[in-house]
Design a protein around this motif. Structure first.
Motif, PDB file in Angstrom:
ATOM      1  N   ALA A 286       0.822  -1.213   0.000  1.00  0.00           N
ATOM      2  CA  ALA A 286       0.000   0.000   0.000  1.00  0.00           C
ATOM      3  C   ALA A 286       0.858   1.265   0.000  1.00  0.00           C
ATOM      4  O   ALA A 286       0.573   2.231  -0.726  1.00  0.00           O
ATOM      5  CB  ALA A 286      -0.944  -0.008   1.196  1.00  0.00           C
ATOM      6  N   ASP A 287       1.912   1.274   0.812  1.00  0.00           N
ATOM      7  CA  ASP A 287       2.766   2.465   0.872  1.00  0.00           C
ATOM      8  C   ASP A 287       3.484   2.700  -0.455  1.00  0.00           C
ATOM      9  O   ASP A 287       3.600   3.840  -0.917  1.00  0.00           O
ATOM     10  CB  ASP A 287       3.796   2.325   1.997  1.00  0.00           C
ATOM     11  N   GLU A 288       3.980   1.628  -1.066  1.00  0.00           N
ATOM     12  CA  GLU A 288       4.663   1.765  -2.365  1.00  0.00           C
ATOM     13  C   GLU A 288       3.702   2.258  -3.437  1.00  0.00           C
ATOM     14  O   GLU A 288       4.046   3.124  -4.253  1.00  0.00           O
ATOM     15  CB  GLU A 288       5.282   0.422  -2.767  1.00  0.00           C
ATOM     16  N   GLN A 289       2.489   1.722  -3.436  1.00  0.00           N
ATOM     17  CA  GLN A 289       1.522   2.162  -4.438  1.00  0.00           C
ATOM     18  C   GLN A 289       1.124   3.620  -4.209  1.00  0.00           C
ATOM     19  O   GLN A 289       0.991   4.391  -5.175  1.00  0.00           O
ATOM     20  CB  GLN A 289       0.289   1.260  -4.430  1.00  0.00           C
ATOM     21  N   ASP A 290       0.961   4.016  -2.964  1.00  0.00           N
ATOM     22  CA  ASP A 290       0.599   5.417  -2.681  1.00  0.00           C
ATOM     23  C   ASP A 290       1.697   6.365  -3.146  1.00  0.00           C
ATOM     24  O   ASP A 290       1.424   7.418  -3.745  1.00  0.00           O
ATOM     25  CB  ASP A 290       0.343   5.598  -1.184  1.00  0.00           C
ATOM     26  N   ARG A 291       2.942   6.016  -2.866  1.00  0.00           N
ATOM     27  CA  ARG A 291       4.067   6.863  -3.292  1.00  0.00           C
ATOM     28  C   ARG A 291       4.115   6.952  -4.819  1.00  0.00           C
ATOM     29  O   ARG A 291       4.354   8.025  -5.382  1.00  0.00           O
ATOM     30  CB  ARG A 291       5.374   6.283  -2.749  1.00  0.00           C
ATOM     31  N   THR A 292       3.856   5.831  -5.467  1.00  0.00           N
ATOM     32  CA  THR A 292       3.857   5.790  -6.933  1.00  0.00           C
ATOM     33  C   THR A 292       2.751   6.660  -7.502  1.00  0.00           C
ATOM     34  O   THR A 292       2.966   7.446  -8.444  1.00  0.00           O
ATOM     35  CB  THR A 292       3.702   4.335  -7.410  1.00  0.00           C
ATOM     36  N   ILE A 293       1.565   6.554  -6.938  1.00  0.00           N
ATOM     37  CA  ILE A 293       0.425   7.321  -7.440  1.00  0.00           C
ATOM     38  C   ILE A 293       0.659   8.828  -7.235  1.00  0.00           C
ATOM     39  O   ILE A 293       0.305   9.641  -8.106  1.00  0.00           O
ATOM     40  CB  ILE A 293      -0.877   6.854  -6.757  1.00  0.00           C
ATOM     41  N   ASP A 294       1.268   9.194  -6.117  1.00  0.00           N
ATOM     42  CA  ASP A 294       1.552  10.605  -5.868  1.00  0.00           C
ATOM     43  C   ASP A 294       2.441  11.185  -6.972  1.00  0.00           C
ATOM     44  O   ASP A 294       2.180  12.275  -7.487  1.00  0.00           O
ATOM     45  CB  ASP A 294       2.226  10.772  -4.507  1.00  0.00           C
ATOM     46  N   LEU A 295       3.491  10.472  -7.327  1.00  0.00           N
ATOM     47  CA  LEU A 295       4.373  10.952  -8.388  1.00  0.00           C
ATOM     48  C   LEU A 295       3.660  10.994  -9.735  1.00  0.00           C
ATOM     49  O   LEU A 295       3.739  11.992 -10.478  1.00  0.00           O
ATOM     50  CB  LEU A 295       5.626  10.075  -8.499  1.00  0.00           C
TER      51      LEU A 295
END
Length: 301
Positions: A286-295
């Motif tokens: 979840a954290d990796e996907q959130d960081r990815t989506i933010d960028l």
């Protein structure tokens, strides 16, 4: 280059409420399209009819395999979804992975280009509300689909081989690829489909490129996970051919993985290759996907 976001199965198991939430996140963040794939879980068209109706964003299938759905059936389904999402649907179709089509469904997989030609020849008129009377080499279809007041959706085809790419350029609005890197896109996919569309007198085609994406400081670890999780996909002949054109060992080598700067640079290479729309499939926890989506949201703007 527009940026869209994959939702649903490709990002891991999720409830329908969770997928609807993913679509809302994509809409709120300003992504161009929310894309759903057809795997062995949620039905892609039904899912985006429900989730897409709850958010103001274009939606698409990437892709619905055609062997299991007669074009009269698919046309009715697609137009129903088109009505539900107020005309925001892109219908992506494909021949399906041959090993699954034959092994799981017992359906023929010979002459995939001819089967797709017969299918698109029928599907286009049906989506426009026209009657068909088609007795082709691989398909018979007679009748019409009556869904009043609904415009035909854009149709794109999963195409990677040269003959399927030429067919997509001739009879569809573009192509959508998966596990295809910038070299194969720029040197093979884009020029072949673009020439075919021009020869057919059609507008420049849409080229939608789908890849796993993970913004991370531990790229080697993420690529190792992708290599393990997608090992079988890397052996599928349809994908293997594109990986070989790219000159890489497996799906982990075409995934967009790295820091914010490295991911932005990778997307620039896709744009320079002629990709018109990037379908980003956020990978990881979840954290990796959130960081990815933010960028990706920042880059989408």
């Amino acid at each position: 280059m527009k940026i869209g976001l994959a939702v649903g199965d490709v990002r891991g198991p999720a409830t329908l409420d969770a997928i609807t939430g993913q679509v809302r996140v994509a809409a709120d963040a300003g992504f161009g399209t929310a894309w759903a794939s057809q795997a062995l879980g949620w039905d892609a068209l039904t899912t985006i009819a429900v989730a897409g109706a709850a958010a103001d964003i274009a939606v698409g299938t990437a892709v619905v395999p055609i062997p299991q759905r007669h074009p009269l059936v698919l046309a009715g389904q697609a137009l129903t979804v088109q009505a539900a999402v107020a005309g925001r649907l892109t219908l992506g179709v494909g021949a399906g992975v041959a090993a699954m089509v034959s092994g799981m469904f017992g359906l023929p997989t010979d002459r995939p280009v001819q089967r797709m030609r017969d299918y698109l020849t029928v599907l286009g008129p049906l989506l426009r509300g026209e009657s068909v009377d088609h007795r082709g080499e691989t398909l018979t279809a007679m009748g019409a689909v009556n869904v009043p007041g609904v415009p035909a959706p854009s149709v794109i085809v999963a195409a990677m081989g040269p003959r399927m790419l030429r067919l997509a350029g001739e009879l569809a609005d573009g192509t959508v690829t998966w596990m295809t890197g910038p070299k194969a896109l720029g040197e093979h996919v884009v020029p072949v489909i673009t020439k075919a569309a021009a020869d057919a007198g059609r507008p420049a085609p849409r080229v939608v490129a789908g890849l796993l994406v993970c913004v991370t400081g531990t790229a080697d670890d993420v690529r190792a996970r992708i290599a393990e999780q997608f090992a079988l996909a890397g052996q599928v002949p349809e994908y293997r051919a594109m990986l070989d054109r790219e000159g890489v060992a497996g799906p982990q080598d075409v995934a967009v993985v790295g820091t914010e700067t490295e991911v932005a640079q990778a997307l620039s290479r896709l744009r320079d290759a002629g990709v018109t729309e990037f379908m980003a499939a956020p990978y990881g926890d979840a954290d990796e996907q959130d960081r990815t989506i933010d960028l990706l949201a920042d880059l989408a703007h």
